[in-house]
Design an enzyme around this catalytic site. Structure first.
Site, short mmCIF file in Angstrom:
data_model
loop_
_atom_site.label_atom_id
_atom_site.label_comp_id
_atom_site.label_asym_id
_atom_site.label_seq_id
_atom_site.Cartn_x
_atom_site.Cartn_y
_atom_site.Cartn_z
N GLY A 8 1.00 -0.69 0.33
CA GLY A 8 0.07 0.30 0.07
C GLY A 8 0.61 1.68 -0.15
O GLY A 8 0.66 2.10 0.28
N LEU A 13 -0.52 7.47 3.59
CA LEU A 13 0.79 7.07 4.20
C LEU A 13 1.68 6.70 3.71
O LEU A 13 3.30 7.24 3.58
CB LEU A 13 0.50 6.68 5.57
CG LEU A 13 1.24 5.81 6.41
CD1 LEU A 13 1.67 7.11 7.34
CD2 LEU A 13 0.67 5.02 7.68
N TYR A 140 -14.66 -0.81 9.51
CA TYR A 140 -13.17 -0.14 9.12
C TYR A 140 -12.81 -0.39 11.19
O TYR A 140 -12.20 -0.58 11.04
CB TYR A 140 -13.33 1.26 8.59
CG TYR A 140 -11.83 1.67 8.63
CD1 TYR A 140 -10.88 1.29 8.27
CD2 TYR A 140 -11.73 2.86 9.98
CE1 TYR A 140 -9.74 2.05 8.73
CE2 TYR A 140 -10.59 3.30 10.11
CZ TYR A 140 -9.27 2.82 9.18
OH TYR A 140 -7.40 3.56 9.12
P1 NAD Z 1 -5.25 5.05 1.23
O1 NAD Z 1 -6.49 4.52 1.65
O2 NAD Z 1 -4.54 6.25 1.09
O3 NAD Z 1 -3.84 4.59 0.65
C1 NAD Z 1 -3.88 2.41 1.19
C2 NAD Z 1 -3.35 1.96 -0.02
O4 NAD Z 1 -3.45 0.61 -0.20
C3 NAD Z 1 -3.12 2.65 -1.74
O5 NAD Z 1 -2.49 3.36 -2.33
C4 NAD Z 1 -4.48 1.32 -2.08
O6 NAD Z 1 -4.02 1.84 -3.77
C5 NAD Z 1 -3.70 0.43 -1.50
N1 NAD Z 1 -4.32 -0.77 -1.78
C6 NAD Z 1 -5.69 -1.00 -1.43
N2 NAD Z 1 -5.57 -2.54 -2.06
C7 NAD Z 1 -5.06 -3.06 -2.27
C8 NAD Z 1 -4.23 -4.22 -2.15
N3 NAD Z 1 -5.51 -5.02 -2.71
N4 NAD Z 1 -2.98 -4.36 -2.67
C9 NAD Z 1 -1.94 -3.74 -2.65
N5 NAD Z 1 -2.51 -2.49 -1.87
C10 NAD Z 1 -3.88 -2.23 -2.50
O7 NAD Z 1 -4.92 4.82 2.86
P2 NAD Z 1 -3.48 6.06 3.88
O8 NAD Z 1 -4.41 6.31 4.39
O9 NAD Z 1 -1.81 6.18 3.51
O10 NAD Z 1 -3.70 4.64 5.39
C11 NAD Z 1 -2.63 3.46 5.17
C12 NAD Z 1 -3.27 2.63 6.62
O11 NAD Z 1 -2.82 3.31 7.65
C13 NAD Z 1 -3.95 1.77 6.91
O12 NAD Z 1 -4.02 0.98 7.08
C14 NAD Z 1 -5.40 2.73 7.50
O13 NAD Z 1 -6.14 2.44 8.09
C15 NAD Z 1 -4.02 3.40 8.19
N6 NAD Z 1 -4.52 4.34 8.63
C16 NAD Z 1 -4.83 6.23 7.81
C17 NAD Z 1 -5.06 6.70 8.43
C18 NAD Z 1 -5.26 8.17 7.92
O14 NAD Z 1 -5.86 9.22 8.17
N7 NAD Z 1 -4.93 8.31 6.67
C19 NAD Z 1 -5.42 7.09 10.05
C20 NAD Z 1 -5.27 5.60 11.00
C21 NAD Z 1 -5.06 4.39 10.29
N1 SER Z 2 -8.54 9.03 9.29
C1 SER Z 2 -9.35 7.23 9.10
C2 SER Z 2 -10.38 7.28 8.85
O1 SER Z 2 -10.90 8.67 8.62
C3 SER Z 2 -8.87 6.91 10.85
O2 SER Z 2 -9.06 6.15 10.74
O3 SER Z 2 -10.93 6.40 8.17
#
Ligand code: NAD
Ligand code: SER
Length: 315
Positions: A8, A13, A140
């Site tokens: 991912g 992130l 989620y």
């Molecule tokens: P995002 O949606 O921006 O990125 C997720 C990435 O995973 C994307 O680039 C997508 O193409 C890829 N992906 C989706 N399905 C896939 C698959 N089958 N195989 C391979 N890659 C795949 O998410 P993010 O915001 O970067 O979040 C990253 C992690 O951090 C997640 O687990 C999310 O739950 C966690 N998180 C994020 C936040 C936030 O505010 N961004 C907050 C809490 C937790």
């Molecule tokens: N920023 C994330 C969301 O809104 C929290 O995990 O889903």
């Protein structure tokens, strides 16, 4: 040096974590993977297309690149997850089980993020403790809570060194968010800088925990580098930096753009936000491995505006 694979890596992130890990460990030691991409910012190092639901493809890449550490970031986030709950559950859970299983033999260390979405309506909203009532009401949040339990289980039962943080909403300028309830706090900057008004999908006084991306990346790497004996929480650590409402961030932005205006049109994401904490107690992370944030609201706003303005000028 453990070779690292990021699942991912093209997400909000993943992009920033890949950049930082390559800076610290050397480009060739960090293999970025994603369903899509590579995005430009991480195109300068090893990249492989990977659907993490394809177990054998994952195992082939682990073998091919002699990977010892995996950062598993692929997930469906809170708002998007409600559009197709069955698929969100499948992606979020099946992928974690694949990575945890690999932790039993080939991998030395795993990172997997949880979220403030593990909390729910009955959780205390202020200064939410590490251990408390958890009754998430999104697919989620349910998948993250189940994931936390699996991480602890694999550590206790099989000695898998898996580490995790419960991120709040993440805000950065290098990449865009991918379907969460806190996404408004990134979008608002893009509108303000373009000279547009902003329509917010949350109510003006909905206060949520948030974190600047540099702090999130630092927390992640600090956690992963900490000696194993310091990691006393094997589910997932509360981490916190700041909390604000849409009205509060708008008023901070107005210090730079006095004509910036915001209006409110709450949608289904309001209910999700209302089920989450307003502020988080992260004293255990601070005590166990020295977590400390550098950015509060005013530093966040100044940094976001400075960088995004620069990007627009150079475009
Ligand atoms: P995002 O949606 O921006 O990125 C997720 C990435 O995973 C994307 O680039 C997508 O193409 C890829 N992906 C989706 N399905 C896939 C698959 N089958 N195989 C391979 N890659 C795949 O998410 P993010 O915001 O970067 O979040 C990253 C992690 O951090 C997640 O687990 C999310 O739950 C966690 N998180 C994020 C936040 C936030 O505010 N961004 C907050 C809490 C937790
Ligand atoms: N920023 C994330 C969301 O809104 C929290 O995990 O889903």
């Amino acid at each position: 040096m453990n070779k690292i694979l990021i699942v991912g890596a093209c997400g909000q992130l993943g992009t920033e974590l890949t950049i930082k890990l390559r800076e610290l460990k050397g480009k060739d030691n960090v293999v970025a993977t994603d369903l899509r991409g590579p995005v430009d910012l991480i195109a300068d190092g090893p990249f492989e297309k990977l659907d993490i639901l394809d177990k054998s493809q994952f195992h082939e890449l682990i073998k091919k690149h002699e990977i010892k550490e995996v950062y598993h970031l692929a997930a469906v986030l809170s708002a998007k997850g409600e559009q197709d709950p069955q698929f969100a559950w499948r992606l979020n859970m099946e992928s974690l089980m694949t990575v945890l299983e690999a932790g039993k033999d080939v991998l030395k260390k795993i990172y997997w993020p949880s979220s403030i979405a593990v909390f729910g309506q009955s959780t205390p909203k202020q200064n939410t403790p590490q251990n408390t009532i958890m009754d998430p009401n999104t697919v989620y949040g349910i998948s993250k809570l189940a994931g936390e339990r699996w991480c602890e289980y694999y550590y206790m039962k099989y000695g898998v060194d898996v580490r995790s943080l419960r991120y709040p909403g993440l805000i950065g300028y290098k990449s865009l968010p991918g379907g969460g309830t806190t996404d408004y706090a990134v979008d608002i900057f893009h509108k303000a800088i373009a000279g547009d008004s902003f329509e917010c999908f949350l109510k003006e006084d909905t206060s949520l925990p948030m974190m600047y991306m540099d702090d999130a990346v630092k927390a992640t790497i600090d956690l992963m580098e900490a000696p194993s004996e310091n990691i006393k929480v094997r589910s997932s650590y509360n981490v916190s930096a700041m909390s604000f409402s849409p009205a509060e961030i708008a008023s901070e932005i107005q210090k730079f753009y006095p004509n910036f205006s915001i209006k409110y049109a709450p949608d289904f994401r309001q209910e999700i936000a209302e089920s989450w904490p307003s502020t988080i107690d992260d004293s255990i992370a601070r005590a166990d491995w020295g977590w400390k944030n550098a950015y509060g609201l005013s530093e966040l706003v100044e940094t976001m505006i400075t960088h995004l303005k620069r990007e627009i000028v150079f475009d």
